[in-house]
Design a protein around this motif. Sequence first.
Motif, PDB file in Angstrom:
ATOM      1  N   LEU A 171       0.827  -1.206   0.000  1.00 42.76           N
ATOM      2  CA  LEU A 171       0.000   0.000   0.000  1.00 42.76           C
ATOM      3  C   LEU A 171       0.865   1.261   0.000  1.00 42.76           C
ATOM      4  O   LEU A 171       0.622   2.185  -0.765  1.00 42.76           O
ATOM      5  CB  LEU A 171      -0.938   0.000   1.208  1.00 42.76           C
ATOM      6  CG  LEU A 171      -2.068  -1.032   1.175  1.00 42.76           C
ATOM      7  CD1 LEU A 171      -2.656  -1.224   2.564  1.00 42.76           C
ATOM      8  CD2 LEU A 171      -3.136  -0.617   0.190  1.00 42.76           C
ATOM      9  N   VAL A 172       1.885   1.276   0.814  1.00 39.99           N
ATOM     10  CA  VAL A 172       2.771   2.432   0.914  1.00 39.99           C
ATOM     11  C   VAL A 172       3.508   2.662  -0.402  1.00 39.99           C
ATOM     12  O   VAL A 172       3.682   3.803  -0.839  1.00 39.99           O
ATOM     13  CB  VAL A 172       3.780   2.243   2.078  1.00 39.99           C
ATOM     14  CG1 VAL A 172       4.895   3.274   2.019  1.00 39.99           C
ATOM     15  CG2 VAL A 172       3.059   2.324   3.412  1.00 39.99           C
ATOM     16  N   ALA A 197      -0.625  -1.500  -4.172  1.00 34.19           N
ATOM     17  CA  ALA A 197      -1.915  -2.034  -3.740  1.00 34.19           C
ATOM     18  C   ALA A 197      -2.788  -0.869  -3.311  1.00 34.19           C
ATOM     19  O   ALA A 197      -2.283   0.168  -2.876  1.00 34.19           O
ATOM     20  CB  ALA A 197      -1.732  -3.019  -2.588  1.00 34.19           C
ATOM     21  N   GLU A 198      -4.098  -1.055  -3.453  1.00 35.39           N
ATOM     22  CA  GLU A 198      -5.054  -0.023  -3.052  1.00 35.39           C
ATOM     23  C   GLU A 198      -6.300  -0.692  -2.507  1.00 35.39           C
ATOM     24  O   GLU A 198      -6.728  -1.728  -3.022  1.00 35.39           O
ATOM     25  CB  GLU A 198      -5.420   0.851  -4.252  1.00 35.39           C
ATOM     26  CG  GLU A 198      -4.250   1.607  -4.816  1.00 35.39           C
ATOM     27  CD  GLU A 198      -4.631   2.451  -6.019  1.00 35.39           C
ATOM     28  OE1 GLU A 198      -5.795   2.399  -6.458  1.00 35.39           O
ATOM     29  OE2 GLU A 198      -3.745   3.156  -6.510  1.00 35.39           O
ATOM     30  N   LYS A 212     -11.144  -5.528   1.067  1.00 40.55           N
ATOM     31  CA  LYS A 212     -10.789  -5.931  -0.289  1.00 40.55           C
ATOM     32  C   LYS A 212      -9.700  -5.003  -0.806  1.00 40.55           C
ATOM     33  O   LYS A 212      -9.792  -3.783  -0.689  1.00 40.55           O
ATOM     34  CB  LYS A 212     -12.003  -5.854  -1.220  1.00 40.55           C
ATOM     35  CG  LYS A 212     -13.085  -6.827  -0.871  1.00 40.55           C
ATOM     36  CD  LYS A 212     -14.240  -6.698  -1.819  1.00 40.55           C
ATOM     37  CE  LYS A 212     -15.348  -7.651  -1.425  1.00 40.55           C
ATOM     38  NZ  LYS A 212     -16.487  -7.546  -2.332  1.00 40.55           N
ATOM     39  N   CYS A 213      -8.685  -5.630  -1.384  1.00 42.17           N
ATOM     40  CA  CYS A 213      -7.529  -4.869  -1.834  1.00 42.17           C
ATOM     41  C   CYS A 213      -7.171  -5.272  -3.261  1.00 42.17           C
ATOM     42  O   CYS A 213      -7.230  -6.458  -3.607  1.00 42.17           O
ATOM     43  CB  CYS A 213      -6.360  -5.156  -0.897  1.00 42.17           C
ATOM     44  SG  CYS A 213      -4.943  -4.116  -1.174  1.00 42.17           S
ATOM     45  N   LEU A 214      -6.831  -4.299  -4.078  1.00 43.79           N
ATOM     46  CA  LEU A 214      -6.380  -4.540  -5.435  1.00 43.79           C
ATOM     47  C   LEU A 214      -4.862  -4.505  -5.430  1.00 43.79           C
ATOM     48  O   LEU A 214      -4.256  -3.509  -5.036  1.00 43.79           O
ATOM     49  CB  LEU A 214      -6.921  -3.458  -6.382  1.00 43.79           C
ATOM     50  CG  LEU A 214      -6.435  -3.508  -7.831  1.00 43.79           C
ATOM     51  CD1 LEU A 214      -6.948  -4.773  -8.516  1.00 43.79           C
ATOM     52  CD2 LEU A 214      -6.894  -2.272  -8.577  1.00 43.79           C
ATOM     53  N   ARG A 227       2.449   0.403 -10.547  1.00 46.84           N
ATOM     54  CA  ARG A 227       1.716   1.523  -9.953  1.00 46.84           C
ATOM     55  C   ARG A 227       0.947   2.229 -11.068  1.00 46.84           C
ATOM     56  O   ARG A 227       1.324   2.146 -12.242  1.00 46.84           O
ATOM     57  CB  ARG A 227       2.677   2.517  -9.294  1.00 46.84           C
ATOM     58  CG  ARG A 227       3.438   1.941  -8.124  1.00 46.84           C
ATOM     59  CD  ARG A 227       4.482   2.912  -7.596  1.00 46.84           C
ATOM     60  NE  ARG A 227       5.342   3.348  -8.687  1.00 46.84           N
ATOM     61  CZ  ARG A 227       5.878   4.562  -8.771  1.00 46.84           C
ATOM     62  NH1 ARG A 227       5.645   5.471  -7.864  1.00 46.84           N
ATOM     63  NH2 ARG A 227       6.654   4.883  -9.801  1.00 46.84           N
ATOM     64  N   ILE A 228      -0.115   2.934 -10.722  1.00 50.10           N
ATOM     65  CA  ILE A 228      -0.928   3.639 -11.716  1.00 50.10           C
ATOM     66  C   ILE A 228      -0.054   4.605 -12.523  1.00 50.10           C
ATOM     67  O   ILE A 228      -0.172   4.687 -13.753  1.00 50.10           O
ATOM     68  CB  ILE A 228      -2.117   4.370 -11.049  1.00 50.10           C
ATOM     69  CG1 ILE A 228      -3.071   3.360 -10.382  1.00 50.10           C
ATOM     70  CG2 ILE A 228      -2.858   5.234 -12.065  1.00 50.10           C
ATOM     71  CD1 ILE A 228      -3.694   2.349 -11.325  1.00 50.10           C
ATOM     72  N   GLN A 229       0.846   5.313 -11.877  1.00 47.11           N
ATOM     73  CA  GLN A 229       1.754   6.212 -12.582  1.00 47.11           C
ATOM     74  C   GLN A 229       2.616   5.437 -13.585  1.00 47.11           C
ATOM     75  O   GLN A 229       2.859   5.902 -14.700  1.00 47.11           O
ATOM     76  CB  GLN A 229       2.650   6.969 -11.589  1.00 47.11           C
ATOM     77  CG  GLN A 229       3.672   7.866 -12.261  1.00 47.11           C
ATOM     78  CD  GLN A 229       3.032   8.959 -13.113  1.00 47.11           C
ATOM     79  OE1 GLN A 229       2.217   9.724 -12.618  1.00 47.11           O
ATOM     80  NE2 GLN A 229       3.402   9.034 -14.375  1.00 47.11           N
TER      81      GLN A 229
END
Length: 107
Positions: free
Chosen positions: A12-13, A17-18, A26-28, A33-35
């Motif tokens: 997450l950090v 993951a998000e 629930k985690c994706l 990373r999106i960037q």
Amino acid sequence: MKQRKCSLQLLLVKGRAEWIDKSHKKCLILWLRIQDWANYILDFVKENGLEVTTIEDIRSGIETHGTELAGIDRGVLMRALRLLEQKGKAVIFKGSSADDEGVKFSV
């Protein structure tokens, strides 16, 4: 169980993951990373000369076969495209159906 939480927290950090729900159940997990997806898409568009294309062609067009974009999750793709849109690198436009949605890139 505690080690999993630490591993998930690290993902997450690092933006790998998000949470996809408010209750954090629930985690994706993201391959990139999106960037990073946004950068990959821009490079792909430049290499293939795709100034205007559909969202579906990015996911399943002839040019995407054998690339990381082949079969990309639509939600991840849209988030990367929205990021590009925020940066002035793309404009997303609606079609008559989800298959007709398109994007125009400014590269």
